[in-house]
Write a protein that holds these residues in place. Structure first.
Motif, mmCIF file in Angstrom:
data_model
loop_
_atom_site.group_PDB
_atom_site.id
_atom_site.type_symbol
_atom_site.label_atom_id
_atom_site.label_comp_id
_atom_site.label_asym_id
_atom_site.label_seq_id
_atom_site.Cartn_x
_atom_site.Cartn_y
_atom_site.Cartn_z
ATOM 1 N N LEU A 7 0.819 -1.199 0.000
ATOM 2 C CA LEU A 7 0.000 0.000 0.000
ATOM 3 C C LEU A 7 0.848 1.242 0.000
ATOM 4 O O LEU A 7 1.859 1.324 0.668
ATOM 5 N N ARG A 8 0.427 2.186 -0.752
ATOM 6 C CA ARG A 8 0.964 3.523 -0.552
ATOM 7 C C ARG A 8 -0.200 4.438 -0.260
ATOM 8 O O ARG A 8 -1.181 4.418 -0.961
ATOM 9 N N LEU A 9 -0.083 5.218 0.780
ATOM 10 C CA LEU A 9 -1.178 6.103 1.149
ATOM 11 C C LEU A 9 -0.959 7.489 0.622
ATOM 12 O O LEU A 9 0.132 8.003 0.689
ATOM 13 N N LEU A 64 -6.585 5.556 -11.175
ATOM 14 C CA LEU A 64 -6.403 6.644 -10.238
ATOM 15 C C LEU A 64 -6.561 8.000 -10.890
ATOM 16 O O LEU A 64 -6.239 9.016 -10.331
ATOM 17 N N PHE A 68 -18.991 4.822 -4.117
ATOM 18 C CA PHE A 68 -17.559 4.756 -4.390
ATOM 19 C C PHE A 68 -17.156 6.043 -5.101
ATOM 20 O O PHE A 68 -17.723 6.383 -6.134
ATOM 21 N N ASN A 80 -3.013 -14.495 -4.817
ATOM 22 C CA ASN A 80 -3.421 -13.111 -4.627
ATOM 23 C C ASN A 80 -2.438 -12.157 -5.254
ATOM 24 O O ASN A 80 -2.808 -11.152 -5.819
ATOM 25 N N PRO A 132 -6.895 5.167 -0.185
ATOM 26 C CA PRO A 132 -6.863 5.019 1.274
ATOM 27 C C PRO A 132 -6.287 6.254 1.948
ATOM 28 O O PRO A 132 -5.323 6.838 1.475
ATOM 29 N N LYS A 158 -0.673 3.913 -8.561
ATOM 30 C CA LYS A 158 -0.280 3.415 -7.257
ATOM 31 C C LYS A 158 -0.284 1.898 -7.278
ATOM 32 O O LYS A 158 -0.970 1.273 -8.054
ATOM 33 N N MET A 190 -11.924 5.966 -2.527
ATOM 34 C CA MET A 190 -11.115 4.830 -2.971
ATOM 35 C C MET A 190 -9.621 4.952 -2.699
ATOM 36 O O MET A 190 -8.954 3.930 -2.589
ATOM 37 N N ASN A 226 -3.997 -7.662 -12.600
ATOM 38 C CA ASN A 226 -5.031 -6.644 -12.718
ATOM 39 C C ASN A 226 -4.460 -5.308 -13.105
ATOM 40 O O ASN A 226 -4.920 -4.663 -14.024
ATOM 41 N N ASN A 227 -3.456 -4.858 -12.379
ATOM 42 C CA ASN A 227 -3.180 -3.461 -12.652
ATOM 43 C C ASN A 227 -1.809 -2.950 -12.291
ATOM 44 O O ASN A 227 -1.672 -1.778 -12.010
ATOM 45 N N ARG A 261 -9.500 -3.449 8.701
ATOM 46 C CA ARG A 261 -8.282 -3.822 7.989
ATOM 47 C C ARG A 261 -7.329 -2.645 7.945
ATOM 48 O O ARG A 261 -7.759 -1.502 7.817
ATOM 49 N N CYS A 321 -17.152 4.909 0.303
ATOM 50 C CA CYS A 321 -15.822 4.397 0.014
ATOM 51 C C CYS A 321 -15.043 5.402 -0.823
ATOM 52 O O CYS A 321 -15.228 5.490 -2.038
ATOM 53 N N PHE A 323 -13.717 -10.110 -1.341
ATOM 54 C CA PHE A 323 -12.657 -9.293 -1.937
ATOM 55 C C PHE A 323 -11.331 -10.036 -1.925
ATOM 56 O O PHE A 323 -10.266 -9.437 -1.803
ATOM 57 N N GLN A 382 -1.324 -1.673 -6.149
ATOM 58 C CA GLN A 382 -2.647 -2.128 -5.778
ATOM 59 C C GLN A 382 -2.588 -2.917 -4.490
ATOM 60 O O GLN A 382 -1.656 -3.648 -4.247
ATOM 61 N N VAL A 383 -3.593 -2.762 -3.671
ATOM 62 C CA VAL A 383 -3.672 -3.478 -2.412
ATOM 63 C C VAL A 383 -4.722 -4.573 -2.543
ATOM 64 O O VAL A 383 -5.759 -4.365 -3.146
ATOM 65 N N VAL A 384 -4.437 -5.728 -1.939
ATOM 66 C CA VAL A 384 -5.399 -6.822 -2.037
ATOM 67 C C VAL A 384 -6.721 -6.423 -1.403
ATOM 68 O O VAL A 384 -6.749 -5.869 -0.317
ATOM 69 N N GLY A 385 -7.789 -6.707 -2.113
ATOM 70 C CA GLY A 385 -9.112 -6.505 -1.535
ATOM 71 C C GLY A 385 -9.518 -5.055 -1.393
ATOM 72 O O GLY A 385 -10.470 -4.740 -0.687
ATOM 73 N N TRP A 386 -8.809 -4.148 -2.051
ATOM 74 C CA TRP A 386 -9.183 -2.742 -1.948
ATOM 75 C C TRP A 386 -9.133 -2.088 -3.311
ATOM 76 O O TRP A 386 -8.166 -2.272 -4.015
ATOM 77 N N PRO A 387 -10.093 -1.301 -3.691
ATOM 78 C CA PRO A 387 -11.342 -1.018 -2.993
ATOM 79 C C PRO A 387 -12.204 -2.282 -2.880
ATOM 80 O O PRO A 387 -12.042 -3.207 -3.664
ATOM 81 N N MET A 404 -9.840 -11.815 0.252
ATOM 82 C CA MET A 404 -8.966 -11.704 1.405
ATOM 83 C C MET A 404 -8.884 -12.994 2.203
ATOM 84 O O MET A 404 -8.211 -13.061 3.228
ATOM 85 N N ASN A 447 -3.137 -12.062 -8.761
ATOM 86 C CA ASN A 447 -4.330 -11.262 -9.053
ATOM 87 C C ASN A 447 -3.986 -9.798 -9.101
ATOM 88 O O ASN A 447 -4.365 -9.083 -10.001
#
Lengths: 201, 592
Positions: free
Chosen positions: A16-18, B373, B400, A43, B429, A79, B427, A50-51, B509, B425, B101, A81-86, B103, A46
């Motif tokens: 993740l990068r915030l 993004l 979203f 994962n 974070p 950025k 998107m 994806n991206n 999370r 949401c 998702f 991608q983080v698993v399960g987000w969004p 996880m 995935n």
């Protein structure tokens, strides 16, 4: 995040990068978050398929400059991608791929000697220069400069691609737009093995 | 067990009960008590009834026919079969929501088979089975199809594990089937052959939903089936493989449809064909719910106009529409209560929602490309504001977006104070208020302060502990809370656990909450269905302490990063249970 993992998994790129690079929170928050499924190949794959438009080192180098939030050619900074987000269900993700077939063009890239294949999105690059630089970053190799006469003579590695007809061609021979539509997969060969592909003029 | 078997009389009220409690004033005959209780449907009410005294507990358990199990691991088939002898309909939920998702590793569990084995033995008169987020293999479907002669309704919501063969068993053997719904279920090798397996004289189907199937189906079989069931069919949701002209043929056979999920709209039709489709829609006088609509654009909307005025729920979440297109259609849909769209409609499209749909109660806006993004696309705070201004009855929101402001949320809840479900949401974070660059604390504080009926909340954006202090202080009806990339310290989680009396599900999370936060809820978790914490600061030590303190909780760590005390617990799933630790836990799930 600066360290590109030699085994090719590039797990750091899925971290993740915030916020936008350069915002103050970033470093602090990053330390707390980790890719929650780094141990799961599926994962990671995935995420990757994806991206993952950028290799980590490209993101890292862009992070250094707070103002420069865009890549040089004007493409927005992607950025990791983080698993399960969004939190969107998998089947919904497919809506884009179905609706915009033009939106991405993922290709497999192999390099002789590397244990894993990689994938890149050809639509992300606008020209051969960007593509080759991207490949050099991704595989930590030098490809050098293409010349019509000599091909990649003098480089350690030679980029080749398989075209629609199943033939292996040298990257750079045809105009970019033609290349994009005819390229099926890429292979970075060792120069010693690529002799046959250099087109003698 | 034969439902007519007279139960044993041990529960007949005598002058005093074995435990000495005073039930003398409740001396009606069992039969009368049972008759009264048979009118009570809600499982919550029934649970309360069963706590009154022993007589009521027994009367209740003999009269319960609908079984609801919110977490399949909170109880075991054995315990259930001992307590409830006469069950006709079952609803079970399996995996925690974050499995949607990706996880949760594959093969985590929630396999229905053990339940079906028990049902086959104890409830041969079972009529309905509704599963959510469970794994259902073909052998389970075979067991189901062959064990219950009166079986009527099968609903598999977000399930996985079955193929064509499983569905074939159901179609072939369930002679009294009224409902077959595999909504959102992931079925990899499922084709359309199962449709051919319904017997020739089968005509009782009321609900058929296979919208999420990826493959072609046998259209002739489908058409024949719909034709045979024309008197009973109320809900028909086909998948994308069905074309517009095929849809027209189906609609002609099913004029009583209340809910329709179309196939793909991507088809060139002749003017005559357009007319035919249009009149088919017009003739569906009872149609209230419309979904599917893959690739629908305003070129096709005219076929829908005949039905639009009666629609109450329009699900456009598979149609990539621009704002103008949506506006054009919504002008014909003044009675909409629920609307699902993709964010390509942008703020302008949402303005049209605000102006065309004054009765709107639920809005869901899904992202076209969750990973893009580019800030140019999608909806923003303006869209939210516009909808809230035009739709004062709005109480359910799933939104979203890539930018939001505190001011917009504050204004929106002021316009719509009846929110029961507020799921926002942002998107990216940890993203702050787009205009002021401050945290989004004020927004969510306003939500909980202004909306006393709030039952479900999902927070996002840059949030400090203040948000959670507000939640703990004001969200007294909150049942479900989802938190991601938020909070500054343990205090946040503590406030929520201490302050929300009705909290049942908490999913967290990537937040900086550690052992102290986890352990602050020690007395709370038994009153909740479950807690999920992943990528937080909880360690194995904290999990072990919790497990030791509370033997009636299962504290499961998935994918731990080491088992020594100091190791982080990557994913923690805590839930109350009377069944003890899972017996089917895969190796990567550690029950402490």
């Amino acid at each position: 995040m600066e360290n590109y993992e030699a085994n090719g998994l590039n797990l750091k790129a899925t971290e993740l990068r915030l916020g936008l690079p350069g915002t103050g929170n970033e470093q602090q928050q990053q330390d707390q978050y980790s890719s929650s499924s780094s141990s799961h190949q599926q994962n990671v794959k995935n995420n990757y398929n994806n991206n993952n438009k950028r290799s980590s080192s490209e993101i890292a180098s862009s992070c250094d400059d707070e103002q420069q939030q865009q890549h040089d050619d004007g493409a927005p900074l992607a950025k990791a991608q983080v698993v399960g987000w969004p939190p969107v269900r998998s089947y919904r993700k497919n809506v884009l791929e179905k609706k915009n077939p033009e939106s991405s063009m993922f290709l497999k890239v192999s390099m002789d000697g590397a244990p894993y294949l990689r994938k890149i999105d050809l639509k992300f690059y606008n020209n051969y220069f960007d593509l080759l630089k991207g490949l050099e970053n991704m595989f930590k190799c030098t490809i050098g400069v293409y010349s019509e006469r000599e091909g990649y003579n003098g480089s350690e590695h030679v980029p080749t691609y398989e075209d629609k007809d199943g033939d292996w061609m040298l990257v750079g021979d045809v105009p970019w737009d033609m290349f994009v539509t005819s390229c099926k997969r890429l292979r970075i060969m060792k120069a010693s093995e690529a002799k046959g592909l250099v087109s003698p003029l | 067990m034969d439902p007519d078997t007279k139960k044993c009389k041990e529960s007949k009220p005598h002058s005093s009960n074995s435990n000495g409690s005073k039930c003398s004033h409740l001396k009606f005959p069992d039969e009368a008590l049972e008759k009264v209780l048979s009118f009570i449907d809600s499982h919550k009410d029934r649970n309360t009834v069963s706590l009154v005294c022993k007589e009521w507990y027994n009367a209740e358990r003999w009269t319960r026919s609908n079984l609801f199990i919110g977490n399949c691991y909170s109880v075991s088939p054995e315990i259930v079969s001992r307590r409830f002898p006469r069950i006709k309909s079952v609803r079970i939920k399996g995996k925690p929501r974050f499995s949607d998702f990706n996880m949760l590793p594959r093969d985590w569990g929630a396999n229905v088979h053990a339940w079906l084995v028990m049902f086959a033995e104890v409830y041969p008169f079972l009529e309905e089975l509704r599963l959510k987020r469970m794994t259902v293999n073909d052998e389970s479907l075979e067991l189901l199809a062959k064990s219950f002669t009166g079986f009527k309704a099968l609903s598999l919501l977000s399930c996985d594990g079955f193929t064509d063969d499983g569905l074939k068993f159901v179609a072939t053997h369930c002679r009294n089937l009224t409902e077959l719904d595999i909504q959102d279920s992931v079925a990899v090798d499922v084709g359309g052959d199962w449709l051919t397996c319904f017997p020739e004289n089968f005509s009782s189907l009321e609900i058929l939903n296979f919208a999420s199937l990826n493959s072609e189906v046998n259209f002739e079989s489908l058409e024949k089936l719909v034709n045979r069931c024309k008197n009973t069919l109320r809900v028909l949701k086909v998948n994308e493989s069905i074309t517009l002209d095929q849809l027209q043929r189906l609609l002609v056979h099913a004029p009583n449809l209340v809910e329709l999920g179309t196939g793909s709209f991507m088809q060139e039709l002749t003017p005559r064909q357009y007319e035919d489709v249009g009149s088919a829609f017009s003739n569906c006088g009872k149609l209230r719910v419309l979904s599917g609509l893959w690739d629908a654009t305003d070129l096709h909307f005219s076929v829908l106009y005949g039905a639009c005025a009666r629609l109450t729920f329009l699900n456009f979440s598979e149609a990539v529409l621009q704002s103008g297109e949506l506006a054009k259609l919504l002008a014909h849909c003044p009675n909409l209560r629920r609307l699902w769209v993709i964010d390509t409609v942008q703020d302008k499209g949402l303005e049209a929602v605000g102006s065309s749909c004054p009765l709107l109660e639920e809005l869901r806006v899904f992202p076209l490309d969750p990973y893009d993004l580019d800030h140019q696309h999608g909806v923003t705070e303006q869209g939210l504001l516009a909808v809230s201004l035009g739709c004062p009855k709005l109480h359910y929101l799933l939104y979203f977006c890539r930018r939001m402001t505190n001011a917009a949320v504050i204004a929106a809840v002021k316009n719509c104070p009846n929110f029961t479900h507020f799921r926002l949401c942002i998107m990216n974070p940890g993203q702050p208020d787009h205009l002021t660059k401050s945290p989004m604390d004020a927004a969510f504080a306003a939500v909980v302060k202004t909306c006393p009926k709030l039952r479900r909340l999902s927070v996002s954006g840059l949030l400090t502990d203040k948000t959670f202090e507000s939640i703990g202080e004001y969200a007294k009806n909150l049942e479900t809370l989802s938190v991601a990339f938020a909070g500054s310290s343990d205090k946040a989680m503590v406030c929520v656990l201490r302050g929300c009396p009705k909290l049942r599900k908490l999913e967290i999370r990537d937040c900086p909450f550690g052992n102290a936060a986890l352990l602050s809820g020690v007395e709370k978790y038994e009153m909740m269905r479950s807690l999920w914490m992943s990528a937080c600061d909880v360690t194995m030590k904290g999990c072990r302490m919790l497990a030791r303190e509370m033997p009636r909780l299962n504290v499961e760590v998935i994918e731990d990063e080491g088992s020594d005390d100091g190791a982080k617990a990557g994913k923690v799933y805590v839930y109350r249970t009377v069944a003890g630790p899972r017996r089917d836990a895969p190796p990567f799930v550690l029950t402490l």
